[in-house]
Structure formats: C-alpha cells, structure tokens
Design a protein around this motif. Structure first.
Motif, mmCIF file in Angstrom:
data_model
loop_
_atom_site.group_PDB
_atom_site.id
_atom_site.type_symbol
_atom_site.label_atom_id
_atom_site.label_comp_id
_atom_site.label_asym_id
_atom_site.label_seq_id
_atom_site.Cartn_x
_atom_site.Cartn_y
_atom_site.Cartn_z
ATOM 1 N N GLY A 59 0.818 -1.212 0.000
ATOM 2 C CA GLY A 59 0.000 0.000 0.000
ATOM 3 C C GLY A 59 0.846 1.255 0.000
ATOM 4 N N VAL A 60 1.931 1.243 0.776
ATOM 5 C CA VAL A 60 2.851 2.390 0.794
ATOM 6 C C VAL A 60 3.486 2.576 -0.577
ATOM 7 N N MET A 61 3.917 1.475 -1.187
ATOM 8 C CA MET A 61 4.535 1.581 -2.521
ATOM 9 C C MET A 61 3.530 2.083 -3.552
ATOM 10 N N ASN A 62 2.300 1.616 -3.472
ATOM 11 C CA ASN A 62 1.239 2.089 -4.356
ATOM 12 C C ASN A 62 1.072 3.600 -4.196
ATOM 13 N N TYR A 63 1.041 4.049 -2.961
ATOM 14 C CA TYR A 63 0.883 5.480 -2.680
ATOM 15 C C TYR A 63 2.076 6.287 -3.208
ATOM 16 N N VAL A 64 3.277 5.828 -2.918
ATOM 17 C CA VAL A 64 4.479 6.554 -3.336
ATOM 18 C C VAL A 64 4.585 6.618 -4.860
ATOM 19 N N LEU A 65 4.332 5.519 -5.518
ATOM 20 C CA LEU A 65 4.494 5.472 -6.972
ATOM 21 C C LEU A 65 3.394 6.195 -7.737
ATOM 22 N N TYR A 66 2.168 6.140 -7.227
ATOM 23 C CA TYR A 66 1.039 6.615 -8.019
ATOM 24 C C TYR A 66 0.282 7.799 -7.425
ATOM 25 N N ASN A 67 0.699 8.330 -6.301
ATOM 26 C CA ASN A 67 -0.074 9.375 -5.647
ATOM 27 C C ASN A 67 -0.320 10.585 -6.549
ATOM 28 N N ASN A 68 0.677 11.043 -7.294
ATOM 29 C CA ASN A 68 0.477 12.196 -8.175
ATOM 30 C C ASN A 68 -0.579 11.907 -9.242
ATOM 31 N N LEU A 69 -0.553 10.722 -9.795
ATOM 32 C CA LEU A 69 -1.583 10.344 -10.769
ATOM 33 C C LEU A 69 -2.958 10.286 -10.121
ATOM 34 N N TYR A 70 -3.013 9.757 -8.887
ATOM 35 C CA TYR A 70 -4.278 9.681 -8.177
ATOM 36 C C TYR A 70 -4.847 11.073 -7.934
ATOM 37 N N GLU A 71 -4.010 11.972 -7.460
ATOM 38 C CA GLU A 71 -4.472 13.335 -7.177
ATOM 39 C C GLU A 71 -4.996 14.003 -8.441
ATOM 40 N N ASP A 72 -4.301 13.813 -9.544
ATOM 41 C CA ASP A 72 -4.749 14.385 -10.816
ATOM 42 C C ASP A 72 -6.085 13.770 -11.238
ATOM 43 N N PHE A 73 -6.216 12.466 -11.056
ATOM 44 C CA PHE A 73 -7.465 11.783 -11.413
ATOM 45 C C PHE A 73 -8.627 12.318 -10.579
ATOM 46 N N ILE A 74 -8.408 12.486 -9.275
ATOM 47 C CA ILE A 74 -9.459 13.001 -8.390
ATOM 48 C C ILE A 74 -9.864 14.406 -8.814
ATOM 49 N N ASP A 75 -8.881 15.235 -9.165
ATOM 50 C CA ASP A 75 -9.175 16.608 -9.579
ATOM 51 C C ASP A 75 -10.000 16.666 -10.859
ATOM 52 N N THR A 76 -9.787 15.725 -11.761
ATOM 53 C CA THR A 76 -10.474 15.775 -13.055
ATOM 54 C C THR A 76 -11.747 14.934 -13.098
ATOM 55 N N HIS A 77 -12.009 14.126 -12.071
ATOM 56 C CA HIS A 77 -13.214 13.282 -12.032
ATOM 57 C C HIS A 77 -13.977 13.571 -10.744
ATOM 58 N N GLU A 78 -14.724 14.611 -10.754
ATOM 59 C CA GLU A 78 -15.479 14.978 -9.557
ATOM 60 C C GLU A 78 -16.478 13.881 -9.199
ATOM 61 N N GLY A 79 -16.691 13.709 -7.919
ATOM 62 C CA GLY A 79 -17.672 12.741 -7.446
ATOM 63 C C GLY A 79 -17.096 11.363 -7.224
ATOM 64 N N ASP A 80 -16.913 10.593 -8.300
ATOM 65 C CA ASP A 80 -16.475 9.198 -8.168
ATOM 66 C C ASP A 80 -14.964 9.032 -8.124
ATOM 67 N N GLY A 81 -14.216 10.074 -8.383
ATOM 68 C CA GLY A 81 -12.766 9.945 -8.478
ATOM 69 C C GLY A 81 -12.128 9.350 -7.246
ATOM 70 N N GLU A 82 -12.500 9.853 -6.072
ATOM 71 C CA GLU A 82 -11.883 9.367 -4.838
ATOM 72 C C GLU A 82 -12.250 7.918 -4.555
ATOM 73 N N LEU A 83 -13.495 7.526 -4.809
ATOM 74 C CA LEU A 83 -13.916 6.142 -4.614
ATOM 75 C C LEU A 83 -13.129 5.197 -5.515
ATOM 76 N N ILE A 84 -12.955 5.574 -6.760
ATOM 77 C CA ILE A 84 -12.215 4.731 -7.696
ATOM 78 C C ILE A 84 -10.761 4.604 -7.266
ATOM 79 N N ILE A 85 -10.165 5.694 -6.795
ATOM 80 C CA ILE A 85 -8.782 5.646 -6.313
ATOM 81 C C ILE A 85 -8.693 4.740 -5.091
ATOM 82 N N CYS A 86 -9.582 4.911 -4.138
ATOM 83 C CA CYS A 86 -9.549 4.065 -2.936
ATOM 84 C C CYS A 86 -9.718 2.601 -3.287
ATOM 85 N N SER A 87 -10.492 2.300 -4.323
ATOM 86 C CA SER A 87 -10.702 0.903 -4.699
ATOM 87 C C SER A 87 -9.429 0.271 -5.245
#
Length: 180
Positions: A59-87
C-alpha cells in the motif's frame, strides 16, 4: 485477471522453498487446520503479521508510486474519483468500475462471493500440494495451477467484489489509504 494470477504464480515459485509460499492469511489458517503436521499453530501469528505488514508495504509503494496520478485523477473526475482511487488500494463492492449500485450486490452476497472464492482457492491449494496427489508427483506445476485458479476466480468474482480472497492484500493497503 491474468496479471494477478501470474503475480501469484511467480510469488509462489519465489517463496515456496523459503516459507512454504504463505502469501494469504486465509490459506495459512487453513493449512494450520488441515495440515497441522507440517504447519504448526505457533507459526500462524508471525506468518499472519508478516503477511499484513507485506500488504501495508504494498500500500505504501502504491501510494508513493502513483499518488500524483491519483491526485490528478481526483481533480479531473469529480464525485467518483476518490472512490475509484480508494478501490485500487482495497476491495469494494460493488466494483466501482461496473457502475452498479449497492442494490445489485448486497453485503451478504459479497460475503458469499468472497467466501466461495476463498474456499475454492484453498481447496485447489490443498489438492495440488497434497502428498497423495499422484498427478503432480514433484509439484513443479502447483504454482501455475494455483495462479490459474486465482485468474479464473478473479474473472468470475471481481465484477461483484473485486475478488479479495486475501485479507492481507485487502486490509494492508486499505489501512495505508485510511491513514492518508
């Protein structure tokens, strides 16, 4: 699904000689119950703790490697973005990728799907690694058969629950994202 199955297969080939390829707490518990002569109960707690720590590290490696992509995804996909990232860190039902709501897959339905998948996985592991198994005399193909089983289970159960089957793979990364 095939990537997950290949990953399981490679992990088993890499760790079978060292630790017996204990990658999943559910499987370790089953082995302590059904193969107590070869996997003693006193080993269970250190194995499960190690498996959970391994899941947290992933989980830490997932966060370190992909966090910037996740943040960008959340910013561009309002509503479901965070749920999809958490999944991507753990298992959700229904699988957010399906677009289904909670009426399609109930909590009891998700529990039954996960239990069924875990039972099938444990059955195959016990069957292909049993000393009495005469079709696989030296057991070199056991990791491939277990990986193929995981692949098939993911194909059939992932649309419902994302196919957890492994508490360490689910709980460890989920704990990391919860601490974020």
């Amino acid at each position: 699904a095939i990537i997950i199955g290949i990953g399981v297969m490679i992990s088993i080939y890499c760790t079978a000689s060292i630790s017996g390829a204990h990658l999943n707490p559910a499987v370790s518990i089953a082995l302590a119950i059904f193969r107590s002569s070869t996997f003693r109960w006193y080993k269970l707690v250190p194995y499960v703790v190690s498996q959970l720590l391994g899941g947290m590290f992933a989980g830490v490696m997932n966060y370190v490697l992909y966090n910037n992509l996740y943040e960008d995804f959340i910013d561009t996909h309002e509503g479901d973005g965070e749920l999809i990232i958490c999944s991507s860190y753990g298992e959700y039902f229904p699988n957010p990728g399906t677009g289904w709501d909670n009426d399609i897959v109930s909590t009891s339905g998700a529990l039954m799907a996960e239990a069924f998948g875990t039972i099938i996985l444990i059955f195959v592991i016990l069957a292909v690694t049993d000393e009495r198994q005469t079709l696989l005399k030296r057991k070199e193909l056991a990791p491939a058969l277990i990986g193929l089983t995981v692949t098939l289970l993911v194909i059939f159960i992932a649309p419902l629950t994302q196919a957890g089957f492994n508490p360490a793979r689910d709980f460890g990364p989920s704990l990391i994202i919860a601490m974020k």
